[in-house]
Design a protein around this motif. Structure first.
Motif, PDB file in Angstrom:
ATOM      1  N   THR A   1      18.298  58.056  27.183  1.00  0.00           N
ATOM      2  CA  THR A   1      17.842  57.350  28.378  1.00  0.00           C
ATOM      3  C   THR A   1      17.239  55.983  28.094  1.00  0.00           C
ATOM      4  O   THR A   1      17.007  55.200  29.006  1.00  0.00           O
ATOM      5  N   GLY A   2      16.939  55.703  26.823  1.00  0.00           N
ATOM      6  CA  GLY A   2      16.220  54.485  26.479  1.00  0.00           C
ATOM      7  C   GLY A   2      14.715  54.678  26.526  1.00  0.00           C
ATOM      8  O   GLY A   2      13.953  53.755  26.221  1.00  0.00           O
ATOM      9  N   MET A   3      14.293  55.902  26.897  1.00  0.00           N
ATOM     10  CA  MET A   3      12.872  56.201  26.973  1.00  0.00           C
ATOM     11  C   MET A   3      12.534  57.506  26.259  1.00  0.00           C
ATOM     12  O   MET A   3      11.525  58.145  26.557  1.00  0.00           O
ATOM     13  N   LEU A   4      13.358  57.886  25.314  1.00  0.00           N
ATOM     14  CA  LEU A   4      13.093  59.103  24.555  1.00  0.00           C
ATOM     15  C   LEU A   4      12.081  58.833  23.449  1.00  0.00           C
ATOM     16  O   LEU A   4      11.920  57.707  22.982  1.00  0.00           O
TER      17      LEU A   4
ATOM     18  N   ASP B   1      26.541  59.677  22.453  1.00  0.00           N
ATOM     19  CA  ASP B   1      25.295  59.178  23.035  1.00  0.00           C
ATOM     20  C   ASP B   1      25.605  58.511  24.373  1.00  0.00           C
ATOM     21  O   ASP B   1      26.314  57.504  24.420  1.00  0.00           O
ATOM     22  N   LEU B   2      25.087  59.073  25.439  1.00  0.00           N
ATOM     23  CA  LEU B   2      25.313  58.543  26.781  1.00  0.00           C
ATOM     24  C   LEU B   2      24.110  57.697  27.182  1.00  0.00           C
ATOM     25  O   LEU B   2      22.992  58.183  27.257  1.00  0.00           O
ATOM     26  N   ARG B   3      24.363  56.434  27.441  1.00  0.00           N
ATOM     27  CA  ARG B   3      23.273  55.515  27.789  1.00  0.00           C
ATOM     28  C   ARG B   3      23.478  54.963  29.196  1.00  0.00           C
ATOM     29  O   ARG B   3      24.614  54.873  29.677  1.00  0.00           O
ATOM     30  N   PRO B   4      22.391  54.562  29.857  1.00  0.00           N
ATOM     31  CA  PRO B   4      22.527  53.971  31.187  1.00  0.00           C
ATOM     32  C   PRO B   4      23.366  52.694  31.124  1.00  0.00           C
ATOM     33  O   PRO B   4      23.282  51.940  30.151  1.00  0.00           O
ATOM     34  N   ALA B   5      24.152  52.456  32.151  1.00  0.00           N
ATOM     35  CA  ALA B   5      24.951  51.234  32.217  1.00  0.00           C
ATOM     36  C   ALA B   5      24.028  50.034  32.416  1.00  0.00           C
ATOM     37  O   ALA B   5      23.049  50.098  33.162  1.00  0.00           O
TER      38      ALA B   5
ATOM     39  N   CYS C   1      15.275  59.018  36.844  1.00  0.00           N
ATOM     40  CA  CYS C   1      16.165  60.030  36.265  1.00  0.00           C
ATOM     41  C   CYS C   1      17.600  59.821  36.725  1.00  0.00           C
ATOM     42  O   CYS C   1      18.551  60.038  35.967  1.00  0.00           O
ATOM     43  N   HIS C   2      17.746  59.394  37.967  1.00  0.00           N
ATOM     44  CA  HIS C   2      19.085  59.194  38.521  1.00  0.00           C
ATOM     45  C   HIS C   2      19.853  58.136  37.744  1.00  0.00           C
ATOM     46  O   HIS C   2      21.011  58.353  37.352  1.00  0.00           O
ATOM     47  N   VAL C   3      19.220  57.010  37.494  1.00  0.00           N
ATOM     48  CA  VAL C   3      19.926  55.910  36.834  1.00  0.00           C
ATOM     49  C   VAL C   3      20.059  56.146  35.332  1.00  0.00           C
ATOM     50  O   VAL C   3      21.033  55.701  34.708  1.00  0.00           O
ATOM     51  N   ARG C   4      19.116  56.858  34.738  1.00  0.00           N
ATOM     52  CA  ARG C   4      19.116  57.025  33.287  1.00  0.00           C
ATOM     53  C   ARG C   4      19.745  58.335  32.812  1.00  0.00           C
ATOM     54  O   ARG C   4      20.109  58.458  31.641  1.00  0.00           O
ATOM     55  N   LYS C   5      19.877  59.321  33.705  1.00  0.00           N
ATOM     56  CA  LYS C   5      20.453  60.599  33.309  1.00  0.00           C
ATOM     57  C   LYS C   5      21.653  60.994  34.165  1.00  0.00           C
ATOM     58  O   LYS C   5      22.738  61.280  33.651  1.00  0.00           O
ATOM     59  N   VAL C   6      21.438  61.040  35.479  1.00  0.00           N
ATOM     60  CA  VAL C   6      22.475  61.554  36.363  1.00  0.00           C
ATOM     61  C   VAL C   6      23.744  60.708  36.314  1.00  0.00           C
ATOM     62  O   VAL C   6      24.847  61.230  36.148  1.00  0.00           O
TER      63      VAL C   6
END
Length: 245
Positions: A70-73, A95-99, A121-126
Motif C-alpha cells: 500500500t505504500g504505508m506498510l 507486489d500490487l501497488r496503488p496506481a 483502503c479503497h485506493v491503496r488496497k481495493v
C-alpha cells in the motif's frame, strides 16, 4: 476444467458442502485441481500468513501470490515478505501497488488515512486488487472464523464478485496455527513479539492488550473492521476512485 465450463451459481455452494470440515491441505488440493493456473493466493504477509503460504508452497510453489504493498506498510512487513517468500521457495510473488493517478487524485499528500480510512483502503488496497484479480477465476484467502466479527460465519468456499474464494484456514484456531508454525519452524512476523497479532498499514494498526480480540488493533477506536477487499461489489467490476466505498 475451465471455470467457464462450470456451473457458477452452484459451484461455490457445492465445494463448500464438500470441504466445510476438510483439512486445509484438502481444500488447497481441491482449489488447485479445479482452477489450476486461474487460481491466485492473496496474502498480507502478516502475523499468521506463513501458515497458508507454506501449505500452498508445498503443493504449488509457482502459485501467483498477490501482495498489496500500500505504500504505508511497516518496514518489518516488507522485510518479512522478501525473506519468507525466499525461504518457502515461492517463485511468483506479485507486489500490487496503488496506481500513481489514483493517488494523485484521491490522496496526493498521503494523509487520507487521517480523514477517511475507507477511502484510503479503497485506493491503496481495493483498486489494485480488483485490477490484479481480473486475470483469475478463484483466489485463496487467509481468513479465519476465530478472528470474530463478520468472519465468525465465514464459509470455507464462497462466491464473490464473480470469483470463487477459498478460505482454507476458516476452521482453524490459534492453537492449530501456532502448532503448525512450530512443527514447520516457520518464522514469525517480527511485530508479533511486540504485541501485534494482526498487522496492516502502520497508521491504522496498534498493538493489543492481553485478552483483546486478535483484530482489536486494526482501526482501533472506530467501527471499521475490514479494509474492503472482502466487501461485496458488482461481479467483474473494477471500482473507480471517488465511487461508492
Amino acid at each position: 476444467m475451465a471455470f467457464d465450463q462450470l456451473d457458477r451459481p452452484d459451484l461455490a455452494l457445492r465445494l463448500d458442502a464438500e470441504l466445510r470440515h476438510a483439512h486445509p491441505v484438502t481444500v488447497l488440493e481441491s482449489a488447485i485441481e479445479t482452477f489450476g493456473d486461474r487460481l491466485a493466493l492473496v496474502s498480507s504477509f502478516g502475523a499468521e500468513s506463513a501458515v497458508l503460504l507454506h501449505l500452498a508452497a508445498q503443493l504449488k510453489p509457482d502459485i501467483p501470490v498477490l501482495f498489496l504493498d500500500t505504500g504505508m506498510l511497516f518496514g518489518q512487513t516488507l522485510d518479512y515478505r522478501r525473506n519468507l517468500a525466499a525461504k518457502l521457495g515461492l517463485t511468483d510473488v506479485r507486489d500490487l501497488r496503488p496506481a500513481f493517478q489514483d493517488l494523485a487524485t484521491a490522496d496526493p499528500e498521503a494523509k487520507l488515512w487521517k480523514t477517511d480510512t475507507d477511502a484510503c483502503c479503497h485506493v491503496r488496497k481495493v483498486l489494485p486488487l480488483d485490477r490484479a484479480i481480473e486475470g483469475f477465476d478463484a483466489w485463496l484467502t487467509g481468513r479465519k472464523r476465530f478472528h470474530g466479527g463478520d468472519r465468525m460465519s465465514l464459509p470455507v468456499v464462497e462466491q464473490a464478485e464473480g470469483k470463487v474464494k477459498f478460505n482454507p484456514l476458516a476452521n482453524w484456531g490459534k492453537e492449530e496455527l501456532d502448532a503448525y508454525m512450530a512443527a514447520h519452524d516457520l518464522p514469525a512476523h517480527p511485530l508479533v513479539a511486540q504485541g501485534f497479532p494482526s498487522i496492516g498499514c502502520w497508521p491504522c494498526t496498534k498493538p493489543v492488550e492481553e485478552g483483546q480480540d486478535v483484530r482489536a488493533g486494526r482501526w482501533a477506536g472506530s467501527e471499521k473492521t475490514e479494509c474492503g477487499i472482502h466487501t461485496a461489489r458488482a461481479p467483474g467490476a473494477v471500482s473507480n476512485v471517488g465511487g461508492d466505498i
